[in-house]
Structures are given as C-alpha cells and as structure tokens.
Design an enzyme around this catalytic site. Structure first.
Site, PDB file in Angstrom:
ATOM      1  N   ASP A 353     -48.426  21.609  -8.474  1.00  0.00           N
ATOM      2  CA  ASP A 353     -49.064  22.884  -8.233  1.00  0.00           C
ATOM      3  C   ASP A 353     -47.991  23.976  -8.132  1.00  0.00           C
ATOM      4  O   ASP A 353     -46.949  23.761  -7.515  1.00  0.00           O
ATOM      5  CB  ASP A 353     -49.836  22.776  -6.907  1.00  0.00           C
ATOM      6  CG  ASP A 353     -50.710  23.978  -6.645  1.00  0.00           C
ATOM      7  OD1 ASP A 353     -51.648  24.192  -7.428  1.00  0.00           O
ATOM      8  OD2 ASP A 353     -50.441  24.695  -5.665  1.00  0.00           O
ATOM      9  N   GLU A 382     -47.978  23.688 -13.153  1.00  0.00           N
ATOM     10  CA  GLU A 382     -48.290  25.086 -13.405  1.00  0.00           C
ATOM     11  C   GLU A 382     -46.965  25.842 -13.473  1.00  0.00           C
ATOM     12  O   GLU A 382     -46.266  25.944 -12.469  1.00  0.00           O
ATOM     13  CB  GLU A 382     -49.139  25.660 -12.269  1.00  0.00           C
ATOM     14  CG  GLU A 382     -50.533  25.078 -12.166  1.00  0.00           C
ATOM     15  CD  GLU A 382     -51.339  25.747 -11.045  1.00  0.00           C
ATOM     16  OE1 GLU A 382     -52.448  26.207 -11.319  1.00  0.00           O
ATOM     17  OE2 GLU A 382     -50.846  25.819  -9.906  1.00  0.00           O
TER      18      GLU A 382
END
Ligand code: CA
Length: 674
Positions: A353, A382
């Site tokens: 993340d 990400e």
C-alpha cells in the site's frame, strides 16, 4: 487505501540517482540515525529448551519491564519482570527458565521520566482479543495437516499471474454465497458451496474462473473492528495496522484464542494452494492506525515514524503519520516481517500500500530477501503517496522510479483511467465507453509502459515517458477496491443507456486488460457484474454495500463465461505474457489508425509466434466507439477468437479470410493464424 490523492504522485518526475545519505532525513529525524540497531530473530519473544526470553529494542528507554498475564485482555499481571539494557544493541532483556505457553505479555518502557502505556511490542506473532496483549503459543500446533509439504503455485514469470483482489467479507457474507464460515478465513476452505440457483461460489468459483492468485485485503491485525463484539458485523477494509505480524482476529472463528486465527489463516492458504491458487497479502507498512498510541511509539518513541523539521508527524499516508523505511530498524522490520509471512504462512506475494512512502533501497532489499525464501514470490505496489513526505521524490518507490527496482511492479493508473474514465469524476468516460483522445494512453498500457517505437508517450494522459524497463514491472487493471467498481462506474458514466451496452463495455474493458503485456489484476465479483450500490469509498460501509450477491452469477452468466474464456486465453498463450521490452518492441505491432478519423479504435498484432506462442499471429482490434467500425484485416487463414461480445479460447467461433470486417460497438475482435 481509503484516501486516493493519487494526483500528487503523478506530478513527480524521474530524477537521477541520489546518494543515500543521512543528510536526506529531516533535521528532526537525523537524531535517530546514530541509534544502535538490532534485527536478530530473537526480538521480543523466544521460547526454546532454555525457557522463555524477551528482548525489546528501545535504545533510549530509561527502564523497561515485561508484564506477564494469564489472560489475553483482562486481569492484572501475575508477574512483572525487570529488563536489563545492552547499549551495543539498544535492547532490553529478561528471561525465565519455563516455557510460558498459554501466557500473555506486554512491555512498558520509561521515556523522558514517564512510564508509557503497555504495548504488545512490534513483533507480537500472536495476540489476545483486540491485540492489546501478545500471546505465547506453540506455533508447531498451528500447522494444518500436511503443512510441511504445502507449496504455492510455482511461476516462471510475474506476467504469468492472473490476480483476483478480494475482501474476506465481500466474498462470503451474503446469504447467497452458501458458505458457512461467513467473513472468515475458513470461508475459502469450504468446497462444494453454491448459490441458491446452483452456481459455484467461494473457492470452487475461483477454480472455475481460473485465476492464479488471490490478493487478500489487509489480513494482519488491524485496529478498527472490535473483535470482542463480532455480532455487530462491523466492516472495514483494514488499512489501519495495529499488529503487523499477527492475523486479524475478526476473520477467525475465535479471536480470544490466539492460536485459532493463526491456524485458520494457514488453513485458508493451504486450501488455496491445494487448488493451485497462490495468496498475495496486502501490506500497509507505510503508516500505523494510531500515532502516539501505536506500538511503534510505545516501544521506541519517535524512531519509526517520519517527522518534519519541527517534529510534527509527517503524513504522506493521509492517515495521520508515515513510517521511516529509510531508518535501519524500520527497514529491517519491513524486510523481516514480510519474510516471516512468507516462511511461516507460505504467502506467495505482497502488495504494498502507498509503496512510494518507502524508499527504493528498502524495496529492493525486501524483494531480494523474499526471492531467497521463494524464487516465485512477487511484489507489486501503489507507486504513489497520498500526501507530501520528507523523503525526497527521487528516493521514493514511485511508479516513475520502478525501473530502479528489481522484481517489483507498480499499478498502471494510465491504462485504468484511460479505459473507463478518470477515477475522480464518476461521469467521465474512457476509451471503452466512447470518449475519444485516449488511444495513445491505452497503447501505453498495452505495451506495459515500456519503450516502443510506435507509442508516443508524450501524448499520454498521465506518465509521459516509458517508465518500465520490462513488462514484469507493470500491473494492469481497470478497477480495484478503491473508488467505484467497474459496474458502478459504467452505470454512472453511461447513465440512461441500456444495461446491455454496459455489459459490452465491461467485456471490452477487461479484454484490453487481460490481453495487454504486464500482469492483469481484477476486483472480486466484477466477473458477475458486482456493484457497491454506487459507493466509491466503501472502506467502512456495511456488508449490504460491500458483499457480493452471488445471484448475479446466474443473472450475468454470459459475462462470467466471457471472463473465464478471457483468462483461459491468456493462460494458454505466452504471446500475451512477454517478458522483455525488446520482445514487445519487435513482436507487438500496431496497425496504422488515425485517431481523428476513427477515434476509439486500436488494432495490433502479436507476430511470429511471440514469446514461443503456438499461434503464428494474433490480431486484436478494440472498438470503444458507440458505433460499428470497419477494419481491413490482411488476407489469411484466420480463426475467430473473439467477435461481437463472444469469445472462445479455443478459437472456434468460425473462420475468416480477412479483408473488411466490421467490429461491433464496444467490442473486441481477436483473430488467430495458426
Ligand atoms: Ca484487530
């Protein structure tokens, strides 16, 4: 992540290599660089034939103690042990000659003259209910039968993966799932489950669909769900980390028994491995749910989080803080924690993340360490942050910096937004829903953001240079848990049109994703037109919004079959899974199209048995316009793989000699020459 300020990352530019030096930390954080570090595998708790020993890293504490408990969340300590400091390692130790299985413990440290609240530490591998006390359990007793022979699916290349992103509750909470252990790890161990109309659900559904990997939303112990009140049916995505090295209690059948969650998560993984499916964990080392109350702050105040020069918490996560991977003890924590999940739980991959909060050097070290555990393990993340950070852009694990990372991939928001329209504007359309001008950005996605002689990156909508050195660095997707589901996006952007048009657009959108170079990724349930009732940020919405209605599998069976064939096609044909930029540049050839005269039309070939494919040539034409478009296919003995919303991996939809062929609105034409 619940915050999606992805535009910030998009403005970052690729700079030259930066020296990794102490001077790049904020003036406040520079104080921590000189702290002694320790990353031995005996941190916090060890139980062996010599008894039970504790070793807490907290270099600046003035005193430290261990509290021992009989119970995981109530009662007073039955004993308190003073700890002894070792200045060379910055650690505090205590030990007892007995094996304390069944007991619980917390640490307390004295900092600046004050005793801080209790903490289970940062390395608790088992905890009591709600994770406030660490538990001492015998891990040998948590292994399912045959665990020693358990293996995930081996993979030669990351581009061979087909990833399915799911939340435990979404998959099983609706009564239509037919699953007994609703919302639990055990849901995916149940075979033979069906919907009211007899369609396969759960793990049988996954096998039928043909995906290679399940990506589970955060499944470490997170903060927001009260594990002592599970009857309240609370829902959270879980991007609020509490104990990084313990499974989340609410997904177990008994959060009060520390071994249950460990065993049940392993049982889930084993069931998936038995089905030939790998497991990817979504990890959120970038921030903690609490600031001062986090286990990081309660063990070594100040150290693990980044700060601005004035000492305020930096907040690139948008959740109140960010962690400091550029400091050695935090870096080691991430490396050792992921390695622990890979070794103890046989996890096959990790999704990071807000990966750009971490520094490139740390991510490279994580990848190298995991490759030693299992050469098939893969990492993607990400490639952006949700706010500014003291970490310099050139050091961040940004999408634009992915070529500086080995064996790590990033999500392509280029292809995502180009296909369906921008994520911040529900009504915005994309290539597959008739918006012109996005052809070049879709092509950037098709070549996995690698350098290609026929792709003009300067015309891209997002990143304007070929940022990936190889297709293994790119994850292609059209939607995920964030933002609107594909179904809801189509309903909002195509409002007023018949649902049939939306189903056509859904098929076209995923055909582009699953035939593109790079690794395809999909959100659970989209194969049966799953929605979230128009909710775009459902991180704590009830099951009534988030749970998949399995009756959809009957209602949209044609769509499900289409996905199944699409995945089978990709898995059968290495041409869609090339492994180098050079191969793509020489075997993927776009046909000349004029986006001003024929907008929303892309046509290309995969040539000369690309990547060892049995098919000599594969022709793909995508028509995203709301009207038919005619293309001129070169003469040849073509078999039809996909046409007018139908698809067959066996290429048995008929034959054509080429020439003028009309491609229906919002559809893909795929032909093959053997
Ligand atoms: Ca929890």
């Amino acid at each position: 992540m619940k915050l999606t300020l992805k535009t910030l990352a998009m403005t970052a530019i690729l700079l030259g290599p930066a020296p990794i030096s102490a001077q790049t930390n904020s003036s406040y954080d520079r104080q921590f660089i000189s702290w002694p570090v320790y990353s031995g595998d005996d941190l916090e708790l060890t139980v062996n034939d010599r008894g039970t020993s504790f070793r807490l890293w907290s270099p600046k504490a003035q005193e430290a103690i261990v509290n021992l408990y009989d119970n995981g969340h109530t009662g007073k300590p039955y004993s308190t042990l003073p700890m002894k400091f070792d200045p060379a390692t910055g650690t505090w130790s205590a030990s007892l000659p007995e094996k304390l299985y069944g007991k619980f413990y917390t640490f307390r440290v004295k900092n600046d003259g004050n005793w801080l609240p209790e903490t289970p530490g940062v390395w608790a591998k088992a905890v009591g209910v709600n994770g406030k006390r660490a538990a001492i359990i015998d891990f040998a007793g948590t292994d399912p039968e045959g665990w020693e022979n358990d293996r995930g699916p081996g993979m030669k290349n990351f581009t061979d993966a087909v990833i399915y992103e799911m939340h435990h509750r979404d998959m099983s909470m609706d009564p239509s799932s037919g699953i007994a252990n609703k919302g639990k790890f055990l849901a995916l161990t149940e075979e033979g489950t069906v919907s009211p109309l007899g369609e396969k659900t759960g793990i049988d559904h996954l096998k039928e669909l043909g995906v290679t990997h399940i990506h589970i939303l955060p499944s470490y112990d997170y903060n927001s769900v009260d594990e002592a009140n599970l009857h309240e049916n609370q829902y959270n995505w879980g991007y609020d980390p509490q104990n990084y090295n313990t499974p989340e209690g609410s997904y177990s059948t008994n959060p009060s028994d520390p071994a249950t969650r460990v065993r049940e998560m392993k049982e889930m993984i084993k069931a998936l491995h038995n089905a030939g499916i790998g497991v990817v964990m979504d990890v959120v080392y970038n921030h903690t749910a609490e600031n001062d109350g986090s286990n990081f702050e309660l063990t070594a105040p100040g150290y693990y989080h980044r700060h601005w020069d004035d000492g305020r918490y930096a907040d690139a996560s948008g959740c109140g803080n960010e962690t400091a991977s550029d400091l050695q003890q935090m870096r080691d924590f991430i490396i050792n924690s992921t390695r622990y999940w890979a070794q103890e739980y046989h996890v096959d991959g990790f999704r990071f993340d807000l990966m750009a909060i971490h520094d490139i050097e740390t991510m490279n070290m994580v990848a190298a360490a995991l490759k030693e555990v299992n050469p098939s393990i893969f990492i993607y993340g990400e490639g952006w942050t949700a706010g500014d950070s003291p970490l310099q852009p050139e050091r961040r694990a940004l999408k634009e910096n992915v070529s500086k990372m080995e064996n790590i991939a990033v999500f392509s928001d280029d292809i995502r937004d180009a296909i369906k329209g921008h994520y911040t504007d529900a009504s915005d359309r994309g290539f597959a829903t008739g918006k012109p001008g996005l052809e070049e950005t879709v092509k950037i996605g098709i070549v996995a953001a690698t350098d290609h002689p026929q792709v003009d990156f300067s015309k891209g909508n997002n990143s304007r240079f070929p940022y990936a050195k190889s297709p293994g660095m790119i994850v292609n997707y059209v939607s995920c848990h964030d933002d609107l589901t594909l179904t809801d996006k189509l309903r909002k952007s195509m409002a007023g049109e018949p649902e049939e048009n939306m189903l056509e657009a859904a098929k076209l959108a995923q055909t582009i994703i699953f035939t593109s170079q790079g690794t395809p990724f999909m959100f659970a349930g989209e194969e049966i037109f799953r929605d979230k009732k128009g909710e775009h940020n459902s991180y704590r919405s009830p099951d009534s919004i988030n749970a998949i209605d399995w009756n959809n599998k009957s209602k949209y069976h044609g769509l499900f079959d289409y996905y199944r064939q699409l995945i089978a096609l990709r898995k059968a044909h290495p041409a869609f899974r090339m492994t180098s930029q050079a191969d793509i540049a020489s075997h993927l050839k776009f046909d000349r199209t004029d986006s001003r005269k024929t907008p929303n039309l892309i046509s290309y070939s995969l040539t000369d048995h690309a990547n060892g494919d049995a098919w000599e040539e594969i022709k793909l034409v995508f028509n995203g316009a709301d009207k038919p478009q005619t293309v001129d296919i070169k003469k040849g003995d073509w078999k039809i793989v996909a046409k007018d919303g139908h698809i067959s991996a066996a290429a048995d939809l008929g034959a054509t000699e080429g020439g003028k062929i009309t491609v229906a609105p919002r559809s893909a034409l795929i032909l093959a020459r053997f």
